[in-house]
Motif scaffolding. Structure first.
Motif, short mmCIF file in Angstrom:
data_model
loop_
_atom_site.label_atom_id
_atom_site.label_comp_id
_atom_site.label_asym_id
_atom_site.label_seq_id
_atom_site.Cartn_x
_atom_site.Cartn_y
_atom_site.Cartn_z
N GLU A 19 126.85 -12.81 -36.77
CA GLU A 19 126.29 -14.11 -37.07
C GLU A 19 127.12 -15.20 -36.41
O GLU A 19 128.30 -15.02 -36.15
N TRP A 21 127.69 -19.71 -36.47
CA TRP A 21 127.44 -20.91 -37.25
C TRP A 21 126.42 -21.78 -36.53
O TRP A 21 126.52 -22.01 -35.33
N GLN A 25 121.41 -26.08 -39.08
CA GLN A 25 121.05 -25.49 -40.37
C GLN A 25 122.20 -25.52 -41.37
O GLN A 25 122.00 -25.26 -42.55
N GLN A 26 123.42 -25.78 -40.87
CA GLN A 26 124.62 -25.81 -41.71
C GLN A 26 124.83 -24.48 -42.44
O GLN A 26 125.18 -24.45 -43.63
N THR A 27 124.61 -23.37 -41.71
CA THR A 27 124.81 -22.04 -42.27
C THR A 27 124.99 -21.04 -41.12
O THR A 27 124.74 -21.35 -39.96
N PHE A 28 125.41 -19.83 -41.45
CA PHE A 28 125.49 -18.76 -40.46
C PHE A 28 124.10 -18.18 -40.25
O PHE A 28 123.33 -18.02 -41.21
#
Length: 59
Positions: A19, A21, A25-28
């Motif tokens: 994964e 960052w 989306q501010q996520t992995f």
């Protein structure tokens, strides 16, 4: 002065899912949509005690 530098990528030591960052989306998110890993894996990420999030700033 120190700055906290979070990881930008990680991989599962169990199923191999990779994964990265995603700033939007501010996520992995899965790095390769064709290789998402096992959907029911309880991912054991390779970020451990060897990873040091503290970086020295150049000030």
């Amino acid at each position: 002065m120190s700055v906290i530098e979070p990881p930008t990528d990680r991989s599962c030591e169990r199923c191999g899912r990779v994964e990265r960052w995603d700033d939007q989306q501010q996520t992995f998110v899965a790095a390769d949509q064709n290789e998402p890993g096992r959907p029911h894996c309880l991912h054991e990420w390779d970020i451990n005690g060897q990873y040091n999030p503290l970086q020295e700033s150049e000030s």
